[in-house]
Write an enzyme that holds these catalytic residues in place. Structure first.
Site, PDB file in Angstrom:
ATOM      1  N   ASP A 196     -16.873  -4.428 -35.823  1.00 67.86           N
ATOM      2  CA  ASP A 196     -18.272  -4.869 -35.675  1.00 67.86           C
ATOM      3  C   ASP A 196     -19.252  -3.707 -35.505  1.00 67.86           C
ATOM      4  O   ASP A 196     -20.393  -3.780 -35.961  1.00 67.86           O
ATOM      5  CB  ASP A 196     -18.432  -5.902 -34.544  1.00 67.86           C
ATOM      6  N   LYS A 249     -10.758  -8.103 -24.693  1.00 66.04           N
ATOM      7  CA  LYS A 249     -11.787  -9.128 -24.529  1.00 66.04           C
ATOM      8  C   LYS A 249     -11.230 -10.537 -24.286  1.00 66.04           C
ATOM      9  O   LYS A 249     -11.796 -11.533 -24.757  1.00 66.04           O
ATOM     10  CB  LYS A 249     -12.717  -9.153 -25.755  1.00 66.04           C
TER      11      LYS A 249
HETATM   12 MG    MG Z   1     -20.680  -9.747 -32.220  1.00 63.63          MG
END
Ligand code: MG
Ligand code: ADP
Length: 384
Positions: A128, A93
């Protein structure tokens, strides 16, 4: 408390669990600069510690004499060896901090807290997707999967422990698996990559990695669209063959623009004209140009939703849940804000599993799930 380093922002949260599936959350967002994302890991950890410090100062009601237990949502591929120990395998990312791969990221952050005399203990490291699954399960215990569609794309689910080959301990329970599904097909044998995907991949920080993620997630869809538009310009099919300095710039076409263009239902597509002419400085656009741009955005957006549903269908098949009631908890700005993303995912799921099975699957937005879930996990870890 919870910390959420998701890819785009850093969030610091203070969560109060009220029971009966209810909670309150106080949170603050901090922008992680490009410099921090690609500089030394020590600087990133010091920045995170400073954000926690200022959050605690500004929200002075938290008792500062006792140690605060914190769940650290660190959403990058980690080899987790215990509830609060995890070694970074690789960055994704757009992150590329030096001195972090192969190191335990909880120890690095805990060191920053110690150096700065911040009385916080990292009780758990959390992905997450797992945070999202736990957060939703706090209210709906039968939640099937936790999925992220934000900067990145990833998912978690429950697996029978006797099917987990890496696991050598007791096997009579279930274990949550963080799938890191964005890394699927690094060999490039299955995914139908286009020239626009390949160009974006080549110009990314992590070439030939996370290819599935790159076809689905918010960080990348705008750039794929930009590549397609540039080709149409070069073939004299768009904007009379004229690009602009802004549109020529890599990563300049944000995925959020796609959302605005997709919802533009004005007769002359004037919101689309605004993005192209005012934001991206294209000299002039015709209605046909704007219709083409809308069509390209739609193609890239629908493809992302369809590919995301392939993953969900795969997990449901694997776990034998096709045809059963399933709740899929999803967090992330792409799912929350991209027009019709949920509807497109549903259509694709019906195409794969059939309408009957699709009707049993409920996609639900678990907003801020990763923060809440990390706090729940930290609380349980600290109590144990
Ligand atoms: Mg998030
Ligand atoms: P994170 O994944 O870092 O936790 P988010 O869930 O907020 O953060 O996702 C951020 C990503 O969502 C960015 O890559 C951005 O391109 C995308 N995004 C933000 N707003 C929109 C929008 N309105 N429409 C589509 N995508 C968006």
């Amino acid at each position: 408390m919870a910390l959420d380093l998701g890819g785009t922002n850093l969030r610091v949260c203070h969560v109060t669990l009220l029971g009966n599936g209810e909670h309150t959350i106080r949170q603050q967002k901090y922008v992680v600069s490009e410099e921090l994302k690609t500089g030394p890991m020590r600087n990133l950890c010091d920045f995170i510690a400073d954000c926690v410090d200022s959050f605690l100062t500004e929200n002075g009601t938290i008792d500062s004499d006792s140690t605060i237990q914190l769940g650290y949502t660190f959403s990058f591929p980690v080899l987790q060896t215990s509830i609060n120990r995890g070694v970074l395998k690789q960055w994704t990312k757009g992150f590329n901090c030096s001195g972090a791969v192969g190191k335990d990221v909880t120890i690095l952050l805990q060191d920053s807290f110690r150096r700065k005399n911040i009385n916080v203990n990292i009780a758990a490291i959390v992905n997450d997707t797992v945070g999202t699954l736990m957060a939703y399960a706090y209210k709906h215990p039968d939640t099937t999967m936790g999925v992220i569609m934000g900067t990145g794309f990833n998912a978690s689910y429950y697996e029978d422990m006797n099917k987990v080959k890496k696991w050598t301990g007791k096997t009579d329970q279930e274990m949550v698996i963080n799938m890191e599904c964005g890394a699927f097909d690094c060999e490039r044998r299955v995914l139908p990559l286009t020239v626009y995907d390949n160009k974006m991949d080549r110009e990314s920080i992590n070439v030939h990695q996370q290819l599935y993620e790159k076809m689905v997630a918010g960080m990348y869809l705008g750039e794929i669209t930009r590549n397609a538009l540039i080709e149409l310009i070069d073939r004299q099919l768009l904007f009379n063959g004229e690009s602009s300095k802004d549109l020529n710039k890599i990563w300049s076409f944000e995925t959020a623009y796609m959302s605005s263009i997709e919802v533009d239902e004005t007769e002359d597509l004037c919101d689309t004209a605004h993005i192209l002419e005012s934001v991206l400085s294209i000299p002039s656009t015709t209605l046909a140009d704007r219709q083409i741009v809308k069509k390209v955005c739609n193609a890239v957006g629908v493809r992302a939703a369809r590919l995301a549903s392939c993953h969900i269908a795969g997990v449901l098949k694997h776990t034998g849940k096709v045809g059963q009631d399933c709740i899929i908890a999803i967090d992330g700005s792409l799912f929350e804000f991209y027009p019709k993303f949920e509807k497109n995912m549903g259509t694709a799921l019906a195409a794969i599993l059939g309408e009957q099975a699709r009707s049993k699957v409920k996609f639900d937005l678990a907003r801020d799930g990763s923060g809440l879930g990390a706090a729940i996990i930290a609380m349980i870890a600290a109590k144990n």
